[in-house]
Design a protein around this motif. Structure first.
Motif, short mmCIF file in Angstrom:
data_model
loop_
_atom_site.label_atom_id
_atom_site.label_comp_id
_atom_site.label_asym_id
_atom_site.label_seq_id
_atom_site.Cartn_x
_atom_site.Cartn_y
_atom_site.Cartn_z
N PRO A 187 9.55 -56.98 1.38
CA PRO A 187 10.94 -57.84 1.15
C PRO A 187 10.37 -58.03 -0.68
CG PRO A 187 9.34 -59.04 1.93
CD PRO A 187 9.41 -57.35 2.55
N ALA A 188 10.91 -58.28 -2.10
CA ALA A 188 10.59 -57.94 -3.13
C ALA A 188 12.03 -59.31 -3.93
CB ALA A 188 10.72 -56.99 -3.90
N VAL A 189 11.41 -60.53 -4.57
CA VAL A 189 12.52 -61.71 -5.15
C VAL A 189 12.08 -60.85 -6.69
CG1 VAL A 189 10.66 -62.45 -5.45
CG2 VAL A 189 12.74 -63.46 -5.67
N LEU A 190 13.74 -60.88 -7.44
CA LEU A 190 13.78 -60.41 -8.35
C LEU A 190 15.03 -62.07 -9.20
CD1 LEU A 190 14.58 -57.99 -7.34
CD2 LEU A 190 15.47 -56.97 -9.27
N VAL A 191 13.62 -62.54 -10.36
CA VAL A 191 14.50 -64.23 -11.06
C VAL A 191 14.41 -63.68 -12.38
CG1 VAL A 191 13.62 -66.28 -11.26
CG2 VAL A 191 13.13 -65.38 -8.64
N SER A 192 15.48 -64.00 -12.63
CA SER A 192 16.05 -63.87 -13.70
C SER A 192 15.38 -65.41 -14.61
CB SER A 192 17.27 -64.05 -14.50
OG SER A 192 17.37 -62.84 -13.85
N GLU A 193 14.15 -65.18 -15.89
CA GLU A 193 14.02 -66.51 -16.53
C GLU A 193 14.48 -66.63 -17.37
OE1 GLU A 193 9.83 -68.68 -16.36
OE2 GLU A 193 10.15 -66.15 -16.43
N SER A 194 14.62 -67.65 -18.65
CA SER A 194 15.27 -68.41 -19.57
C SER A 194 14.29 -69.45 -20.42
CB SER A 194 17.07 -68.97 -19.74
OG SER A 194 17.15 -69.63 -20.65
N SER A 195 13.54 -68.16 -21.46
CA SER A 195 12.98 -69.54 -22.47
C SER A 195 13.59 -70.06 -24.39
CB SER A 195 11.65 -67.80 -22.36
OG SER A 195 11.51 -67.58 -21.01
N GLY A 196 14.35 -70.35 -23.45
CA GLY A 196 15.19 -70.99 -24.68
C GLY A 196 15.57 -69.93 -25.95
N GLU A 197 14.67 -70.85 -26.85
CA GLU A 197 14.88 -69.28 -28.55
C GLU A 197 14.39 -67.90 -28.25
OE1 GLU A 197 13.85 -72.02 -31.56
OE2 GLU A 197 15.09 -73.62 -31.23
N ARG A 198 13.41 -68.06 -27.00
CA ARG A 198 12.47 -67.47 -27.25
C ARG A 198 13.82 -65.36 -27.06
NH1 ARG A 198 9.54 -63.42 -24.16
NH2 ARG A 198 8.05 -62.41 -24.66
N GLY A 199 14.28 -66.21 -26.13
CA GLY A 199 15.49 -65.24 -24.96
C GLY A 199 15.13 -65.87 -23.09
N SER A 200 14.92 -64.15 -22.51
CA SER A 200 15.29 -64.60 -20.99
C SER A 200 14.36 -63.24 -20.23
CB SER A 200 16.50 -63.70 -20.94
OG SER A 200 16.91 -62.63 -21.23
N ALA A 201 13.96 -63.55 -19.64
CA ALA A 201 13.20 -62.50 -18.94
C ALA A 201 13.23 -61.77 -17.44
CB ALA A 201 11.73 -62.76 -19.03
N LEU A 202 12.85 -61.10 -16.84
CA LEU A 202 12.75 -60.75 -15.20
C LEU A 202 11.53 -60.61 -14.61
CD1 LEU A 202 15.40 -60.01 -12.69
CD2 LEU A 202 14.78 -57.25 -13.70
N ARG A 203 11.49 -61.35 -13.49
CA ARG A 203 9.77 -61.06 -12.81
C ARG A 203 10.02 -60.81 -11.34
NH1 ARG A 203 5.82 -64.81 -14.01
NH2 ARG A 203 6.13 -66.29 -16.02
N ILE A 204 9.85 -59.42 -10.90
CA ILE A 204 9.66 -59.13 -9.88
C ILE A 204 8.57 -59.05 -8.99
CG2 ILE A 204 10.26 -56.88 -8.27
CD1 ILE A 204 12.15 -56.05 -10.81
N ARG A 205 8.94 -59.47 -7.41
CA ARG A 205 6.99 -59.75 -7.01
C ARG A 205 7.45 -59.61 -5.92
NH1 ARG A 205 2.94 -64.62 -8.40
NH2 ARG A 205 0.95 -64.57 -6.21
N ARG A 206 6.30 -59.29 -4.93
CA ARG A 206 6.85 -58.64 -3.57
C ARG A 206 6.21 -60.32 -2.88
NH1 ARG A 206 2.36 -54.11 -1.96
NH2 ARG A 206 3.34 -55.09 0.13
N LEU A 207 7.61 -60.66 -1.39
CA LEU A 207 7.33 -61.24 -0.70
C LEU A 207 5.92 -60.75 0.25
CD1 LEU A 207 11.12 -62.15 -1.08
CD2 LEU A 207 8.95 -63.21 -2.63
N ASP A 208 5.67 -60.15 0.11
CA ASP A 208 4.42 -60.33 1.98
C ASP A 208 3.24 -60.31 1.92
OD1 ASP A 208 4.12 -57.77 0.20
OD2 ASP A 208 4.28 -56.77 1.94
N GLY A 209 2.90 -61.01 0.50
CA GLY A 209 1.99 -61.33 -0.17
C GLY A 209 1.13 -60.24 -0.46
N GLY A 210 1.75 -58.47 -1.04
CA GLY A 210 0.74 -58.02 -1.79
C GLY A 210 0.98 -58.22 -3.03
N VAL A 211 0.28 -58.07 -3.91
CA VAL A 211 -0.49 -57.90 -4.99
C VAL A 211 0.33 -57.04 -6.36
CG1 VAL A 211 -2.73 -58.52 -4.64
CG2 VAL A 211 -1.94 -56.30 -5.02
N GLY A 212 0.16 -58.02 -7.23
CA GLY A 212 1.22 -57.33 -8.89
C GLY A 212 2.80 -57.81 -9.06
N GLU A 213 2.79 -58.03 -9.87
CA GLU A 213 4.30 -58.93 -10.84
C GLU A 213 4.53 -57.74 -11.68
OE1 GLU A 213 5.48 -62.48 -12.11
OE2 GLU A 213 3.89 -63.03 -10.69
N VAL A 214 6.05 -57.75 -11.89
CA VAL A 214 6.42 -56.76 -12.82
C VAL A 214 7.15 -58.07 -13.73
CG1 VAL A 214 7.72 -55.09 -13.44
CG2 VAL A 214 6.52 -54.74 -11.58
#
Length: 243
Positions: free
Chosen positions: A145-172
């Motif tokens: 499983p992996a989670v996709l989260v949209s972030e809002s950084s105000g004036e800077r803009g927005s971003a997308l984070r993708i990260r595993r939920l089973d303890g595996g390393v690495g984040e996009v």
């Protein structure tokens, strides 16, 4: 008479010691139940939360509480952290919960509720947009499983984070929208700062339930650097860190 009393005395002592031992064991069990997960003064779940022996009980009647039950103990415990997203696949259930104001935690169980993996601090954000509508759980074909989260950084803009939920390393981390147009230009910086304004479109499968091995990003926008006019139209592929 002495020979008769001695065995009775020994039996009485053994019964007393056994009773004390059972009482101590019960007290220790109840103490663990009373202690339960470790929370700080802000209600955030700490790393040392003693959750390895717990099972997750249903909380459909109260989604703002995560109910956990220690194996062999009837009394459930509850954590006041809202469940923001959950997804079922590959005989597993993945959950993402709010851990404090702007932090996320996650855990994975089997279909019986036995805890398989627990991450009390997935990541934190300055954004106030960590709401269910911006959080999605997708699965790789192998059941990761992996989670996709949209972030809002105000004036800077927005971003997308993708990260595993089973303890595996690495984040996009992908910038969906970035811009400094408010801070540059002849009126703001006399034309000294390079200006940029980019928008990235993420291409995911239409099914929405299976995460591919790679993500395709299509970036469009303008970068004003030096000459202040430079068109951007780039398509790229990002390899997800599953290994």
């Amino acid at each position: 008479m002495v020979m008769i009393r001695t065995p009775l005395l020994l039996v009485s002592v053994c019964i007393f010691l056994f009773a004390c031992g059972e009482a101590s064991k019960e007290d220790a069990t109840m103490q663990m139940v009373k202690t339960g997960p470790q929370l700080d003064d802000k209600g955030m779940l700490l790393l040392d939360s003693n959750l390895s022996e717990y099972q997750i009980a249903p909380w459909s009647e109260n989604p703002s509480c995560i109910l956990i039950r220690q194996a062999g103990v009837d009394s459930p415990l509850s954590m006041k952290n809202a469940v923001l997203a959950e997804s079922h696949a590959h005989n597993k259930i993945a959950y993402v919960f709010a851990n404090g104001a702007n932090c996320l935690g996650a855990f994975v169980t089997d279909t019986q509720g036995k805890l398989r993996h627990f991450q009390p601090m997935l990541f934190c954000s300055d954004s106030v947009a960590l709401k269910p509508k911006v959080i999605h759980i997708l699965w790789k074909a192998s059941g990761i499983p992996a989670v996709l989260v949209s972030e809002s950084s105000g004036e800077r803009g927005s971003a997308l984070r993708i990260r595993r939920l089973d303890g595996g390393v690495g984040e996009v981390f992908i910038d969906e929208r970035v811009s400094n147009e408010d801070a540059c230009g002849p009126e703001e910086d006399e034309g000294i700062l390079p200006c940029f304004s980019n928008t990235t479109r993420i291409l995911l499968p239409d099914t929405g339930s299976t995460l591919p091995d790679t993500l395709v990003t299509h970036t469009t926008g303008t970068v004003l650097d030096g000459k202040r006019v430079l068109e951007v139209n780039v398509q790229d592929t990002i390899l997800l860190p599953w290994n």
